[in-house]
Design a protein around this motif. Sequence first.
Motif, PDB file in Angstrom:
ATOM      1  N   VAL A   1       0.754  -1.306   0.006  1.00 57.08           N
ATOM      2  CA  VAL A   1       0.006  -0.019   0.023  1.00 57.08           C
ATOM      3  C   VAL A   1       1.041   1.416  -0.085  1.00 57.08           C
ATOM      4  O   VAL A   1       2.105   1.161   0.183  1.00 57.08           O
ATOM      5  CB  VAL A   1      -0.893   0.107   1.297  1.00 57.08           C
ATOM      6  N   SER A   2       0.396   2.259  -0.293  1.00 58.85           N
ATOM      7  CA  SER A   2       1.155   3.624  -0.503  1.00 58.85           C
ATOM      8  C   SER A   2       1.795   3.982   0.804  1.00 58.85           C
ATOM      9  O   SER A   2       1.346   3.830   1.969  1.00 58.85           O
ATOM     10  CB  SER A   2       0.307   4.865  -0.726  1.00 58.85           C
TER      11      SER A   2
ATOM     12  N   ALA B   1       2.860  11.013  -2.229  1.00 59.95           N
ATOM     13  CA  ALA B   1       1.752  11.593  -3.091  1.00 59.95           C
ATOM     14  C   ALA B   1       1.011  12.707  -2.411  1.00 59.95           C
ATOM     15  O   ALA B   1       0.325  13.648  -3.025  1.00 59.95           O
ATOM     16  CB  ALA B   1       0.847  10.405  -3.628  1.00 59.95           C
ATOM     17  N   HIS B   2       0.892  12.566  -1.003  1.00 55.88           N
ATOM     18  CA  HIS B   2       0.139  13.738  -0.102  1.00 55.88           C
ATOM     19  C   HIS B   2       1.236  13.950   0.813  1.00 55.88           C
ATOM     20  O   HIS B   2       1.921  12.973   1.448  1.00 55.88           O
ATOM     21  CB  HIS B   2      -1.151  13.006   0.526  1.00 55.88           C
TER      22      HIS B   2
ATOM     23  N   ALA C   1      -6.131  11.422   3.332  1.00 54.68           N
ATOM     24  CA  ALA C   1      -5.770  11.213   1.679  1.00 54.68           C
ATOM     25  C   ALA C   1      -5.420   9.763   1.698  1.00 54.68           C
ATOM     26  O   ALA C   1      -5.595   9.005   0.749  1.00 54.68           O
ATOM     27  CB  ALA C   1      -4.916  12.201   1.037  1.00 54.68           C
ATOM     28  N   TYR C   2      -4.322   9.543   2.650  1.00 56.10           N
ATOM     29  CA  TYR C   2      -3.614   8.176   2.514  1.00 56.10           C
ATOM     30  C   TYR C   2      -4.520   7.139   2.725  1.00 56.10           C
ATOM     31  O   TYR C   2      -4.734   5.848   2.403  1.00 56.10           O
ATOM     32  CB  TYR C   2      -2.421   8.166   3.318  1.00 56.10           C
TER      33      TYR C   2
ATOM     34  N   GLU D   1      -6.800   6.150  -0.103  1.00 59.74           N
ATOM     35  CA  GLU D   1      -6.220   4.967  -0.932  1.00 59.74           C
ATOM     36  C   GLU D   1      -6.136   3.672  -0.282  1.00 59.74           C
ATOM     37  O   GLU D   1      -6.486   2.709  -1.103  1.00 59.74           O
ATOM     38  CB  GLU D   1      -4.768   5.615  -1.143  1.00 59.74           C
ATOM     39  N   LEU D   2      -6.116   3.596   0.929  1.00 59.23           N
ATOM     40  CA  LEU D   2      -6.082   2.434   1.462  1.00 59.23           C
ATOM     41  C   LEU D   2      -7.421   1.714   1.379  1.00 59.23           C
ATOM     42  O   LEU D   2      -7.738   0.398   1.391  1.00 59.23           O
ATOM     43  CB  LEU D   2      -5.741   2.494   2.990  1.00 59.23           C
ATOM     44  N   ASP D   3      -8.481   2.583   1.876  1.00 56.71           N
ATOM     45  CA  ASP D   3      -9.951   2.052   1.543  1.00 56.71           C
ATOM     46  C   ASP D   3     -10.061   1.433  -0.095  1.00 56.71           C
ATOM     47  O   ASP D   3     -10.789   0.499  -0.190  1.00 56.71           O
ATOM     48  CB  ASP D   3     -10.858   3.325   1.617  1.00 56.71           C
ATOM     49  N   ALA D   4      -9.522   2.141  -0.854  1.00 60.12           N
ATOM     50  CA  ALA D   4      -9.601   1.579  -2.160  1.00 60.12           C
ATOM     51  C   ALA D   4      -9.011   0.134  -2.452  1.00 60.12           C
ATOM     52  O   ALA D   4      -9.311  -0.807  -3.021  1.00 60.12           O
ATOM     53  CB  ALA D   4      -9.069   2.505  -3.180  1.00 60.12           C
ATOM     54  N   ASP D   5      -7.732   0.190  -1.818  1.00 58.86           N
ATOM     55  CA  ASP D   5      -7.026  -1.366  -1.592  1.00 58.86           C
ATOM     56  C   ASP D   5      -7.990  -2.025  -1.241  1.00 58.86           C
ATOM     57  O   ASP D   5      -8.039  -3.451  -1.401  1.00 58.86           O
ATOM     58  CB  ASP D   5      -5.914  -0.969  -1.029  1.00 58.86           C
TER      59      ASP D   5
END
Length: 958
Positions: free
Chosen positions: A695-696, A704-705, A713-714, A717-721
């Motif tokens: 993960v990011s 990225a953020h 924001a991070y 992104e984790l929610d999407a993963d």
Amino acid sequence: MPNFDFLAQPSLPRPDVTADDAVAIAAARFGLEGRVTELGSQQDRNFLIDTGDDRYVLKLANPVFSADELRAQNAALEALAGSGIRIPAVVRALDGADLVEVEAQGRRLLARVLRYLDGDPLTGVARPTTEQLRTLGALAGTVAAGLSELRHPGLDRTTQWDARVSGEVVDLLLEHVEQPAKRAVVRSAADDALARLEPLRSRLRVQAVHGDVTDDNIVLGEGGPGVIDFGDVADGWLVAELAATVTSALHHVPDDPIDAVLEVVAAFHAQAPLDDADLAALWPLVVLRGAVLVVSGEQQVALDGDNAYADENRAHEWVAFDVARRLDATEVEALIRARLQAGSPAPAPALGRLVALDTTAANLTDLSVLGRDQDSGAWLEAGAEEAVLARVCREAGHAVTRYGEARLTRARVNRTSASATIALAVTLEAPEGVPVLAPFAGELALVGGAWLLRGDGVELWLDGLSRPLTTAAVAAGAEIGTAVRLTAQLSRLTGWRPPAFVTPAFPVERWADVSPDPSALFGLPLAAPQPDPAASLARRDATFAQVQEHYFAEPPLIERGWRHHLLDTRAQSYLDMVNNVTQLGHGHPRLVEAVRDQWARLNTNSRFHYDELSRFTERLAAIAPEGLDTVFLVNSGSEAVDLALRLAQTHTGRRTILAVKEAYHGWTVGADAVTSSLGDNPRALGTRPDWVRLVSSPNIFHGAHRGVDSAPAYLAELDADLAELDAAGTGVAGYIAEPVFGNAGGVMLPDGYLAGVYERVRARGGVCIADEVQVGYGRMGHYFWGSEQQGVVPDVITVAKAMGNGQPLGAVITRREIAESFAAEGSFFSSAGGSPVSAVVGLTVLDIMRDERLQENAAVVGDHLADRLRALGERHPLVGAVHGLGLYLGVELVRDRETLEPATEEAHLVCDRLLAEGVIVQPTGDYKNVLKIKPPLCITQESADRFADALDLVLATL
């Protein structure tokens, strides 16, 4: 007009003259027409005129210089006309004058023309040959000899290059050195040199000197070597002529300057012999010449911003100064004296015995870094050498020190220069007193408080000799007195005592011509074995897998540590700013004693029953975050991470582990699987096994953020993963991350990030693992565990490194139900994990941390150091950010603060130069551009300041 006095008028911007002005002046006053090109000059204007048939130099002097001064330059050219070296010829004006007044840009200037001297200057030669260095010295000597009888009213002037006023020039111009670290070094070095020079001033010979026979101003051509640019001709010290020449050679040979210096000096001496005062003054004058070059160059660029010549010279002028100030003046003088005496002393006589005493190898002391007498920091105590001598005397009747030994007792900590540790003198201690004999025939005299026995080809200096105060001729073998403690030093230098201790700047073998091995005086070999770091490294590489990297391309051979200092075999100390393995510091006597006692009693594996194991695990459970009550003991951080991953997978019955990018967790198969640091494995992102989901990286500096408030924001992104995994029906076994990005250089996570991650992972039945191997265990100062800073309690903590202070020791701390679920895979066993010795180590580390308040020290010293490092960022654009907390810090170096382009090469160069400053630091991060700063927790504020000062200087001179 009166002659120039720089101290009264220190600002010398070049006159405003254009190429068109030069064309007009050359044609109208000298009848010269052709292509005109400006030449470099610090404070005048010089133009090359190429007529097609010949070439000339039109020189337009700074208006502060009088006609007498310019005519003195012409007189110097005339004085050297028959010297055998090429010099420029004076070209007279159309009216027959050698100097004419002209107008340029509305200002009256004095102009003259010289023939251009063909050839290539030595400046552009990267590393001059021995012959070129001799030519440089010989030219300077020939010029000095040729000008010795010159008298002219224009020579009575004070330029900034007059060595007699070097201190005043530095005082006037030092403010132009913008960086305070450079300014402080110039001030200190100049003050030291001036102090050495002061008692010599009245003895130094004054005559006309060129003042600038340097690599810039000699030309090598088909007609032989030549000398140009007589603009600094003035009365001055003869030896200052040589000092200017030597200084100009130093930037060509920064890594090994002494041979170049000796060649230049010897060649000069052959033409213009030096006396005792000259030899004593030379190196202080070289340092001062370098200091004046530095401050003058900075001033000239400030005054004359478009002066490319002055601007480009600044880099090599600093190198020359830096090389000069790092060499010990007495050591350089000794080597120069030996070189100039080479071949002149008579052969040394056979040496007889100095003392009527039976000496054996058992009488030798060991004052090296390996000597056991120096344990527990004894080498720092007053009287450390005397204590060793006294012990050997008790055991063997008397004691003798060794020649060429690097004495740990002479090492300095927090050093700003090399320590003089190498012994060229030896000491005999005999509590009952011994007769002292003359080992050769000669004259014995008291000189400066010591006895000197002068022989043919060798001299012997003696301290501690008891005898009537008389001068006498003595025969070989005659008794000359008695001694209880006798220090003896042989010398090949007539009437001049070499230093008793020298720095490791030059190998011991080089000192044989100065102060030979005195073994024959005592009847046993006294020469200490000499370390060879390069041979040792080759031996390591021959059998030790070279993928197991070492710090530095040419590492020092480190054989001792004490607190936050490391010491090499030459007894040079280094600040250890990188060793988070050694939490307490090196060589802690309490830990040494505890381990010794336990080894003497028992060491076995943890399947046996002994109390130290339970004492240790109880202690770990007590300091763990609430709810973590069960401990596994292992050997390393990699093993701990590997076990933690298996616990998560076994406990949940799932395989998928979430891990963040840029992270390092270890080298075992499991730990490496969740490691994605490109700095450790360039193929990491493309070679992860299918059960690892990266993960990011929530990197608040270059992710990225950015910023401490970037957690939402991070987490999005984790929610999407996670949604993707949920949709695929892939369950999550666990999530692993450091609470602070250790391998990225101590980058803090965004506020609230881990709390959000743990909530999401636990909602899916996953286990949250905090890898505290690097950042936990009190290192952050304000928190014992890194996870505390994020306000979370993990399900599993992994820890190692600090808990063993270098002993292989690691742990996994978790909840009972997670630990017991591992039974599904059978029992767990680590052979040395939790051994009696390891358990005692772990307990003692915790006791010392508590008793010495090391976590508190990490907070106090760490905060102070972080403030110092952030202040460096205000002065040095290369510092992009300072990361971390407590004593886990990182200085991220970037080439551009907007693009954040990593300064990888610069980071490696910084680390190499810090090593020369006595500091050990290494780069980390995906691009190896972050200085990782994680010293032992016992570091003092004084040492933290020394590190910050050293880094400041390195960044200022990069």
